[in-house]
Design an enzyme around this catalytic site. Structure first.
Site, PDB file in Angstrom:
ATOM      1  N   CYS B  86       8.657   4.347  -0.882  1.00 42.26           N
ATOM      2  CA  CYS B  86       7.898   3.867  -2.039  1.00 42.26           C
ATOM      3  C   CYS B  86       6.467   4.405  -1.986  1.00 42.26           C
ATOM      4  CB  CYS B  86       7.970   2.339  -2.086  1.00 42.26           C
ATOM      5  SG  CYS B  86       7.595   1.672  -3.704  1.00 42.26           S
ATOM      6  N   HIS B 194      14.142   1.036  -1.351  1.00 40.77           N
ATOM      7  CA  HIS B 194      13.703   0.381  -0.115  1.00 40.77           C
ATOM      8  C   HIS B 194      14.863   0.084   0.839  1.00 40.77           C
ATOM      9  CE1 HIS B 194       9.482  -0.584  -1.178  1.00 40.77           C
ATOM     10  NE2 HIS B 194       9.938  -0.540  -2.420  1.00 40.77           N
ATOM     11  N   GLU B 196      14.542  -0.655   3.898  1.00 42.87           N
ATOM     12  CA  GLU B 196      14.108  -1.729   4.813  1.00 42.87           C
ATOM     13  C   GLU B 196      14.280  -3.115   4.185  1.00 42.87           C
ATOM     14  OE1 GLU B 196      12.165  -0.138   2.853  1.00 42.87           O
ATOM     15  OE2 GLU B 196      10.445  -1.377   2.283  1.00 42.87           O
TER      16      GLU B 196
END
Lengths: 83, 228
Positions: B86, B194, B196
């Protein structure tokens, strides 16, 4: 001291959705004559006079102020008016 | 494997990134404040999402001029893994570690939802645990994720298999549906979705786990054979 004015615009061919929205808003206000709008940035720098000033400003634009992948820039250099 | 999660003023996915590698994958990880950093002791560098420097000027532009990014450039030149997610992806393009730029989403709005992401290249150190063409679900959360590059750059990305992730249903106007690209050398990956935030099925998806497992396994095979 010099006043440096930098104008940054999106390259032609790069989509400018903000400009498009502004153009459509102006059209909806009745300004049908507006056929395109492009949004850019305007920066004012106060720069100490020195050798290679223009060259140094150009490098500043390439390194940080503009992103050459998507943006064009131009700048004017003027003698700062003492107040 | 020891990870550094670089924290800038305005980073906000740094703890998610730390949680993923430290608590879910069980590796060593530290949050590293951008100012007083020395990256020499770390194996992998993670640039998290957020709004570094409030996205002033352009997203990622100010962070890209920081001295810690100079160290990231040196780290990358040694072939060590660098992952930018990002805002981290935006920083990597602004720093010149990856080609192209991230622009305002085509429809101008900030988008925050799960997306179907296609693994277009499973031959990178970040993706070997995925199948080629596998569709995974990662959240996206960005206002400026519209990947742009000129035609020549796009042709090079394709020729060199640098397009690693694409959107199944392009949400933001990105050229060629690009969601993530890797550098030519294959050790710097930038992506808008994302992974994560997709490490626990309880929270919607654990498809991101394989990305971190890939990094760790490939790194061990390359650098740390003794501990395998």
């Amino acid at each position: 001291m010099r006043n440096v004015t930098v104008y940054i615009t999106l390259k032609q061919g790069v989509l400018d959705p903000q400009g498009k929205a502004i153009q459509e808003s102006l059209n909806s206000l009745g300004y049908d004559e507006v056929k395109d709008a492009r949004v850019g940035k305007y920066l004012e720098l106060q720069v100490e006079d020195g050798p290679n000033l223009e060259e140094r400003v150009k490098v500043m634009c390439d390194k940080l102020l503009a992103n050459p992948v998507i943006e064009d820039y131009r700048f004017d250099v003027e003698e700062a008016v003492r107040s | 494997m020891k990870f550094a999660v670089i924290v800038f003023p305005g980073s906000n996915c740094d703890r998610d990134m730390y949680h993923a590698v430290k608590e879910v994958l069980g590796e060593e990880a530290e949050l590293v404040w951008y100012e007083n950093s020395n990256l020499a002791d770390y194996d992998g560098i993670l640039l998290p999402g957020g709004f570094s420097y409030g996205d002033y000027l352009r997203s990622g532009a100010v962070a890209a001029t920081s001295t810690v990014i100079q160290q990231v450039v040196e780290h990358a030149a040694k072939g060590k893994p660098v992952l930018g997610v990002c805002n981290g992806f935006q920083v990597l393009t602004e720093a010149g570690l990856l080609p192209g730029a991230l622009m305002r989403n085509e429809k101008l709005s900030f988008m925050c939802h799960q997306e179907d992401i296609v693994v277009d290249n499973n031959q990178t150190m970040f993706t070997t645990n995925y199948l080629q063409g596998e569709v995974v679900r990662f959240p996206i959360a960005h206002g400026e994720g519209n990947y742009f590059c000129d035609e020549e750059t796009l042709a090079n990305l394709k020729t060199n298999n640098q397009i690693v992730f694409t959107y199944k249903d392009n949400p933001n106007g990105s050229v060629a549906n690009i969601a993530g690209i890797i550098n030519k050398e294959g050790n710097v990956l930038g992506m808008m979705p994302h992974p994560e935030r997709a490490v626990e099925s309880l929270l919607g998806s654990d498809d991101g786990v394989k990305l971190f497992q890939s990094i760790i396994q490939n790194w061990r095979e390359a650098y740390d054979v003794a501990s395998v």
